[in-house]
Design a protein around this motif. Structure first.
Motif, PDB file in Angstrom:
ATOM      1  N   ASN A 113      28.561  11.833  72.975  1.00 42.57           N
ATOM      2  CA  ASN A 113      29.160  12.720  72.007  1.00 42.57           C
ATOM      3  C   ASN A 113      30.040  13.780  72.682  1.00 42.57           C
ATOM      4  O   ASN A 113      30.985  14.268  72.103  1.00 42.57           O
ATOM      5  N   ALA A 255      31.580  20.882  54.032  1.00 43.11           N
ATOM      6  CA  ALA A 255      30.947  20.642  55.329  1.00 43.11           C
ATOM      7  C   ALA A 255      31.787  19.660  56.143  1.00 43.11           C
ATOM      8  O   ALA A 255      32.065  19.890  57.325  1.00 43.11           O
ATOM      9  N   GLN A 259      33.628  20.415  59.715  1.00 46.47           N
ATOM     10  CA  GLN A 259      33.382  19.690  60.964  1.00 46.47           C
ATOM     11  C   GLN A 259      34.710  19.180  61.547  1.00 46.47           C
ATOM     12  O   GLN A 259      34.945  19.240  62.748  1.00 46.47           O
ATOM     13  N   SER A 266      37.853  22.636  69.042  1.00 41.82           N
ATOM     14  CA  SER A 266      36.971  22.722  70.198  1.00 41.82           C
ATOM     15  C   SER A 266      36.111  21.491  70.425  1.00 41.82           C
ATOM     16  O   SER A 266      35.509  20.955  69.493  1.00 41.82           O
ATOM     17  N   SER A 268      33.502  20.736  73.729  1.00 34.08           N
ATOM     18  CA  SER A 268      33.049  20.984  75.107  1.00 34.08           C
ATOM     19  C   SER A 268      32.703  19.648  75.753  1.00 34.08           C
ATOM     20  O   SER A 268      32.477  18.660  75.071  1.00 34.08           O
ATOM     21  N   THR A 438      32.244  28.503  68.630  1.00 28.95           N
ATOM     22  CA  THR A 438      31.991  27.065  68.688  1.00 28.95           C
ATOM     23  C   THR A 438      30.575  26.710  69.123  1.00 28.95           C
ATOM     24  O   THR A 438      30.042  25.688  68.725  1.00 28.95           O
ATOM     25  N   ARG A 443      28.571  26.492  63.914  1.00 29.95           N
ATOM     26  CA  ARG A 443      27.554  25.454  63.734  1.00 29.95           C
ATOM     27  C   ARG A 443      26.668  25.766  62.531  1.00 29.95           C
ATOM     28  O   ARG A 443      25.671  25.085  62.300  1.00 29.95           O
ATOM     29  N   HIS A 446      25.703  22.897  60.328  1.00 37.05           N
ATOM     30  CA  HIS A 446      24.571  21.984  60.488  1.00 37.05           C
ATOM     31  C   HIS A 446      23.483  22.246  59.457  1.00 37.05           C
ATOM     32  O   HIS A 446      22.680  21.380  59.174  1.00 37.05           O
ATOM     33  N   MET A 472      26.314   8.460  60.489  1.00 33.91           N
ATOM     34  CA  MET A 472      26.858   8.991  61.725  1.00 33.91           C
ATOM     35  C   MET A 472      27.044   7.861  62.739  1.00 33.91           C
ATOM     36  O   MET A 472      26.109   7.134  63.044  1.00 33.91           O
ATOM     37  N   ILE A 525      19.271  22.043  70.492  1.00 32.74           N
ATOM     38  CA  ILE A 525      20.491  21.893  71.297  1.00 32.74           C
ATOM     39  C   ILE A 525      21.438  23.068  71.029  1.00 32.74           C
ATOM     40  O   ILE A 525      22.004  23.647  71.961  1.00 32.74           O
ATOM     41  N   ARG A 529      22.659  25.590  73.717  1.00 30.43           N
ATOM     42  CA  ARG A 529      24.093  25.622  74.000  1.00 30.43           C
ATOM     43  C   ARG A 529      24.571  27.070  74.040  1.00 30.43           C
ATOM     44  O   ARG A 529      25.395  27.455  74.844  1.00 30.43           O
TER      45      ARG A 529
HETATM   46  C1  HEM Z   1      25.564  15.105  59.910  1.00 28.76           C
HETATM   47  C2  HEM Z   1      26.350  16.043  60.313  1.00 28.76           C
HETATM   48  C3  HEM Z   1      26.524  16.540  61.723  1.00 28.76           C
HETATM   49  C4  HEM Z   1      25.988  16.089  62.894  1.00 28.76           C
HETATM   50  C5  HEM Z   1      25.026  14.925  63.094  1.00 28.76           C
HETATM   51  C6  HEM Z   1      26.499  16.927  63.962  1.00 28.76           C
HETATM   52  C7  HEM Z   1      26.184  16.761  65.301  1.00 28.76           C
HETATM   53  C8  HEM Z   1      26.676  17.536  66.327  1.00 28.76           C
HETATM   54  C9  HEM Z   1      26.374  17.365  67.723  1.00 28.76           C
HETATM   55  C10 HEM Z   1      25.434  16.308  68.310  1.00 28.76           C
HETATM   56  C11 HEM Z   1      27.060  18.308  68.419  1.00 28.76           C
HETATM   57  C12 HEM Z   1      27.039  18.542  69.935  1.00 28.76           C
HETATM   58  C13 HEM Z   1      25.951  19.510  70.242  1.00 28.76           C
HETATM   59  C14 HEM Z   1      25.933  20.004  71.678  1.00 28.76           C
HETATM   60  O1  HEM Z   1      25.808  19.174  72.579  1.00 28.76           O
HETATM   61  O2  HEM Z   1      26.014  21.224  71.899  1.00 28.76           O
HETATM   62  C15 HEM Z   1      27.794  19.088  67.461  1.00 28.76           C
HETATM   63  C16 HEM Z   1      28.631  20.125  67.785  1.00 28.76           C
HETATM   64  C17 HEM Z   1      29.300  20.895  66.861  1.00 28.76           C
HETATM   65  N1  HEM Z   1      29.226  20.797  65.488  1.00 28.76           N
HETATM   66 FE1  HEM Z   1      28.215  19.389  64.454  1.00 28.76          FE
HETATM   67  N2  HEM Z   1      27.311  17.877  63.426  1.00 28.76           N
HETATM   68  C18 HEM Z   1      27.352  17.686  62.066  1.00 28.76           C
HETATM   69  C19 HEM Z   1      28.046  18.454  61.161  1.00 28.76           C
HETATM   70  C20 HEM Z   1      28.773  19.595  61.445  1.00 28.76           C
HETATM   71  C21 HEM Z   1      29.376  20.476  60.473  1.00 28.76           C
HETATM   72  C22 HEM Z   1      29.292  20.266  58.959  1.00 28.76           C
HETATM   73  C23 HEM Z   1      29.996  21.480  61.171  1.00 28.76           C
HETATM   74  C24 HEM Z   1      30.788  22.687  60.688  1.00 28.76           C
HETATM   75  C25 HEM Z   1      31.068  22.998  59.466  1.00 28.76           C
HETATM   76  C26 HEM Z   1      29.773  21.228  62.586  1.00 28.76           C
HETATM   77  C27 HEM Z   1      30.242  22.010  63.616  1.00 28.76           C
HETATM   78  C28 HEM Z   1      30.045  21.755  64.946  1.00 28.76           C
HETATM   79  C29 HEM Z   1      30.684  22.513  66.016  1.00 28.76           C
HETATM   80  C30 HEM Z   1      31.672  23.675  65.863  1.00 28.76           C
HETATM   81  C31 HEM Z   1      30.232  21.954  67.215  1.00 28.76           C
HETATM   82  C32 HEM Z   1      30.657  22.354  68.618  1.00 28.76           C
HETATM   83  C33 HEM Z   1      31.797  21.481  69.075  1.00 28.76           C
HETATM   84  C34 HEM Z   1      32.186  21.735  70.518  1.00 28.76           C
HETATM   85  O3  HEM Z   1      32.826  22.757  70.809  1.00 28.76           O
HETATM   86  O4  HEM Z   1      31.855  20.912  71.385  1.00 28.76           O
HETATM   87  N3  HEM Z   1      29.028  20.086  62.710  1.00 28.76           N
HETATM   88  N4  HEM Z   1      27.538  18.605  66.197  1.00 28.76           N
END
Ligand code: HEM
Ligand SMILES: [Ca+2]
Length: 702
Positions: A113, A255, A259, A266, A268, A438, A443, A446, A472, A525, A529
């Motif tokens: 991921n 949502a 995402q 962003s 990382s 970020t 987040r 989530h 997913m 996580i 993070r």
């Molecule tokens: C089923 C829905 C979702 C899943 C399974 C999911 C899963 C993940 C995972 C696995 C990460 C990486 C975590 C890490 O290693 O730090 C991540 C990062 C992130 N997620 Fe989600 N996410 C979901 C929905 C959303 C939604 C709805 C938002 C915002 C409205 C969001 C915003 C973010 C942001 C901002 C990051 C950080 C990205 C980066 O800078 O690397 N996510 N998410």
């Protein structure tokens, strides 16, 4: 307020929002000078610190290290940090025989991921990561040799431009070579004075100097009381619940779009071995590696033996967590480490088109300016990816298809009247994405996700899919001809959940589970993070925003006070992510004040710091739109985008405000209706050009 502050700053600095003046958290209350912004908002007079936006910078101390150490010592530090990194690398080489992540494990899913696929990009990322780590090691040595206090190191900056250490600084892109009419694919040269601002593969900024344990790069480990901090998993398992609490105003599309935007600005990157394979941070048995066998970038999460899921059921004591790679400082200074953002920070559809010339070349058809497509049952889908592993990746948004599967274009969604051109471009506003945004506030999404998405056909339930793991990373669902419309309908009708301590159980237990009995815990996580990125505890951001600090757990409300007190030693330890989820909601908002400000700060930066923002005046934006074109763009809406991208099989009606659930005031109407206006592309047919902007302004006035 008993007395309203004066309109302007009488003694020092400029009147700015407190969030743009991190230095004020160092002032004593009596030293703070308040002011009013536009007569409505309380601001603060600001002229000192680092990473902030006021007009003057005169209060901050900038030194060259040579003024503090002789050049021989600087050279020694430079050699020493190169040597230390080489040593880390050689240890890594040893580990390569032992600690490769098995491809069938959930942790491998998490790793894919946040990894990078493209070989050329991987080499670039690893180079930058090495440079940044050498600088971090040099900063450490420099701080020790000079006996600098933590405080000095946070607040002052040490230019290394003219020293041997500068070899590891970020190279300046050559903007002269570029004909600057359009955005560059990697976001460079947007800001003319700081051409790396917002560029892909550059550092996230920090709203506050980071809370690293060593003030340079080690993750926060101890409470303000000196005790160990609770493990991220302990916080997740004791505080977070799985109850369904709906917010009946907003739809799941909110949502999903959140995402999508989040990943535009962003991504990382986790550390990997040189050959791109994953590094395992826990033994297969579920125990921690002995210290000497743990990779330097591993930050595994402790799991308690009494943990109701991972501990008792599966005997795990260790949850995999790999740190994000660092990026070199934009301004060639010694100081704390920042994390690398792989994509362009700007909102520029990099999710769709990629963040480099190479990635764009891969996606473009080079015919009439179109993207490559994959024709599937008469529909245009994104091209399939040859790399089947990409199916469990977040590469460009989603997987198996190249780039994002999200078939939505980025338009501004406000149907507002206003001045034709925006006038608030601010060339000293750094557009970079903050770690607080970020790795923390954004987040919040989530917590919006519920367990299932229900697909309806002819008013009947056709399928109930679990978000995780059934949608997913299973984009092949999209190839079933009627699924796309059914998903769109579900996204615009199903409500989101409240932003709170409740999460979909699958996000807390089964993320990246695939064929395994358990997956990872996204909440743990997220908390980890935050510590990885050096994010300060929640209370510090209250201070930053000028809100009263919480003095006891009961300030979070009676519902949480007791549990929080059993978890954290002090109210000053509460992680930003945790505090932000629990805080009382701001009026009319999905989130509370602190998350609200961090999110607003980010979008303000992304708009005001982006020369190519679509509404900017031709004097600013070389790829400006004609007034007639802007008027067309402003007509469009998310509802129109949904209509135009549907296959028209079962979706024929949408409510005008698709981010809100249908209601009496927001009733579904036919997609063909001009109540949901379409964009008239004929306005792009002839493109008048103006050489003289005064002429242009005259035309505007007519
Ligand atoms: C089923 C829905 C979702 C899943 C399974 C999911 C899963 C993940 C995972 C696995 C990460 C990486 C975590 C890490 O290693 O730090 C991540 C990062 C992130 N997620 Fe989600 N996410 C979901 C929905 C959303 C939604 C709805 C938002 C915002 C409205 C969001 C915003 C973010 C942001 C901002 C990051 C950080 C990205 C980066 O800078 O690397 N996510 N998410
Ligand atoms: Ca972007």
């Amino acid at each position: 307020e008993p007395n309203t502050p004066p309109k302007e700053c009488l003694n020092r600095g400029n009147c700015t929002l407190p969030i743009w003046c991190p230095a004020h958290v160092y002032f004593k209350e009596s030293e703070k000078e308040h002011c009013m912004i536009n007569g409505v908002r309380k601001g603060i007079c600001c002229n000192t610190g680092r990473n902030f936006m006021p007009r003057t910078n005169s209060g901050s101390a900038r030194h060259s290290p040579e003024s503090l150490l002789d050049s021989k010592t600087i050279s020694a530090i430079s050699r020493q940090s190169a040597h230390s990194l080489a040593e880390l690398r050689s240890n890594e080489h040893q580990l390569h025989k032992l600690a490769v992540l098995p491809e069938s494990s959930p942790d491998f899913g998490l790793f894919t991921n946040s990894r990078t696929y493209d070989v050329a990009e991987l080499a670039k990322v690893q180079n930058l990561a090495d440079q940044a780590r050498r600088l971090a090691l040099a900063s450490n040595a420099f701080k020790r040799r000079r006996s600098l206090t933590d405080d000095q190191f946070e607040r002052e900056s040490f230019d290394i431009d003219s020293t041997p250490l500068s070899e590891d600084c970020l190279p300046e892109p050559d903007c002269v070579e570029i004909v600057g009419v359009y955005r560059t694919s990697d976001g460079s040269c947007n800001n003319q004075l700081h051409p790396t601002w917002g560029q892909a593969l550059t550092a996230n900024l920090k709203l506050l100097p980071p809370a690293y344990e060593d003030h340079i790069f080690e993750a926060r480990k101890f409470s303000v009381t000196g005790q160990l901090l609770p493990s991220a998993r302990t916080i997740s398992s004791r505080l977070m619940k799985n109850k369904d609490v709906f917010n009946s105003n907003f739809t799941l599309l909110l949502a999903q779009f959140g995402q999508f935007i989040g990943h535009d600005v962003s991504q990382s990157v986790d550390h990997s071995f040189r050959n791109s394979s994953g590094i395992s941070c826990c033994m297969d048995s579920g125990d921690h590696w002995p210290e000497r066998l743990r990779h330097f970038a591993c930050l595994p999460i402790d799991v308690s033996p009494s943990d109701g899921f991972y501990g008792r059921h599966f005997g795990r004591r260790c949850m995999h967590f790999m740190r994000s790679v660092f990026a070199p400082d934009h301004e060639c200074r010694l100081g704390y480490a920042s994390q690398l953002d792989k994509v362009t920070h700007f909102i520029d559809a990099s999710t769709v088109y990629g963040s480099s010339v190479e990635q764009q070349g891969d996606l473009r058809a080079f015919e009439n300016g179109q993207l490559k497509v994959f024709r599937d049952f008469g529909r245009n889908l994104l091209p399939l990816d040859e790399d089947s592993n990409a199916c469990i990746s977040r590469k460009g948004g989603s997987a198996c298809f190249k780039s994002g599967t999200e078939a939505i274009d980025l338009y501004d969604l406000r149907l507002q009247e206003g001045p034709i051109y925006a006038i608030d471009y601010d060339p000293i506003m750094e557009p970079s994405v903050s770690s607080e945004f970020t790795a923390g506030a954004f987040r919040f999404g989530h917590s919006l996700i519920e367990t299932t998405i229900t697909l309806l056909k002819g008013g009947r339930v056709d399928q109930v899919l679990a978000f995780v793991p059934e949608t997913m990373n299973y984009p092949s669902q999209m190839r079933r001809i009627d699924v796309f419309d059914m998903i769109l309908i579900a996204l615009i009708t199903q409500p989101v959940q409240q932003v709170d301590e409740n999460f979909n159980e699958n996000l807390q237990k089964y993320v990246f589970r695939f064929g395994n009995c358990f997956g990872t815990d996204l909440i743990s996580i997220n908390i980890q993070r935050g510590r990885d990125h050096g994010i300060q505890p929640y209370n510090r951001y209250r201070e930053l925003l000028g809100l009263p600090k919480f003095t006891s757990f009961s300030d979070f409300g009676p519902k949480y006070a007791k549990t929080l007190a059993t978890i954290y030693p002090s109210v000053d330890d509460v992680d930003l992510y945790v505090g932000g989820l629990l805080e009382q909601k701001a009026p009319g908002a999905l989130v509370g004040r602190v998350f609200q400000h961090i999110i607003a700060d980010q979008f303000a930066r992304l708009k005001r710091g982006d020369r190519y923002f679509f509404e900017n005046h031709p004097r600013i934006n070389p790829s400006y739109f004609e007034p007639a074109q802007l008027a067309e763009i402003r007509k469009t809406s998310m509802a129109r985008i949904v209509c135009d991208n549907a296959d028209g099989l079962s979706l024929g009606m949408v409510q005008p405000e698709v981010f809100k659930v249908p209601s009496t005031w927001n009733q579904p109407i036919d997609c063909k209706s001009n109540i949901i206006p379409s964009i008239d592309l004929s306005k792009w047919r002839s493109i008048p050009t103006y050489t003289d902007y005064d002429d242009y302004d005259n035309i505007l006035m007519q």
